[in-house]
Design an enzyme around this catalytic site. Structure first.
Site: not given
Length: 303
Positions: A103, A130, A133, A222, A262, A290
């Site tokens: 990440r 991402h 996700q 988001d 998310c 997730r």
């Protein structure tokens, strides 16, 4: 699947179907005596340059539940943070580990690790993509639509060029979901991703929130200021304010429409409390998923 998960662009429709099918199986079997342990005896590196809650916990728990051992590294505290090259780091880590989850900021760092490691590398977030996700979001929509994704409509409000918008366009195109992004011209989607044809789903962009929400089955938003973009915070907030997911905008979608985010959510900015806490909100089911989807991805790549 290919060796690595760098974005959703390298996935096929069959790959997506395999991820959904295995995610469902792993979710159902979680904690049972017969749960599979495909990572038994394997050590998986987890490299973090950005702060994390869901990614850190879901991957670490997922690796353990699959029988593996997570090795957590702060990128800034490794030699990568002091100038060691990505290829050199990759060649060292492949002597110790059987996979890497990273990440970080630069997509090129993730791609460099993958190109120089014989073991799988999973993108757990960059400034551009991402994928874990987005695949989780597809699985969550699949659950709530009783396994029928084809022809669903997803409305996305906010920054159309964010890592989430990029990844959702790629994932929905594969899934056969039609995605409409409502974003101002300053934050228009990446044209090459918007116009990509990777499956049956279509991606569209409009500056009109009402148009995007018309007949939407799912609504997504988001944060307006992602990690790495703090210097632009005031400007972003002003430009994106008309794209807030509030109760008035929720009512413009189908009566049964579900809300996705998310997380983390900046309540009162991109989403209001009454929407976040409404019966339409499925954000915490989404967050749980997730774990299951990432376990499926690791199983398919690392078993």
């Amino acid at each position: 699947m290919k060796k690595d998960l760098l974005s959703c662009a390298e996935l096929t429709v069959n790959d997506l179907n395999s991820i959904i099918e295995l995610s469902q199986k792993l979710k159902k079997e979680r904690g049972t005596p017969g749960a599979i342990k495909p990572l038994a005896g394997k050590s998986i590196g987890m490299i973090f340059a950005k702060s994390s809650t869901r990614t850190r916990v879901s991957f670490e728990v997922g690796i353990q539940e699959l029988g593996g051992y997570p090795v957590v590294l702060d990128q800034g505290q490794t030699q990568m943070g002091r100038g060691e090259t990505i290829p050199d780091t990759a060649h060292v880590l492949e002597r110790y580990l059987q996979g890497i989850v990273i990440r970080t900021y630069k997509q090129s760092d993730v791609e460099g690790l993958a190109q120089n490691s014989r073991y799988p590398v999973i993108n757990a977030l960059t400034d551009e993509f991402h994928p874990c996700q987005a695949l989780t979001d597809i699985f969550t929509m699949w659950e709530y639509s009783r396994g029928n994704l084809k022809g669903l409509k997803l409305a996305y409000l906010g920054d159309g060029a964010s890592n989430m918008a990029n990844s959702l366009m790629l994932a929905t195109q594969l899934a056969g979901v039609d995605m409409t992004i409502a974003a101002p011209e300053e934050f228009a989607p990446v044209e090459s991703i918007l116009n990509r044809t990777g499956g049956a789903g279509r991606s569209r962009w409009t500056t009109d929130v009402v148009e995007a929400l018309r007949d939407a089955d799912f609504i997504y938003t988001d944060v307006w200021v992602s990690m790495g973009f703090e210097a632009e915070a005031r400007r972003r907030m002003e430009i994106l304010a008309p794209y807030q997911l509030n109760m008035a905008n929720l009512r413009r979608a189908k009566p049964e429409a579900k809300v996705l985010h998310c997380l983390p959510a900046h309540r009162g900015e991109e989403i209001t409390d009454d929407v976040m806490d409404s019966e339409a909100s499925i954000v915490f089911d989404q967050a749980e998923n997730r774990l299951h989807v990432q376990k499926a991805i690791m199983t398919l790549l690392m078993r």
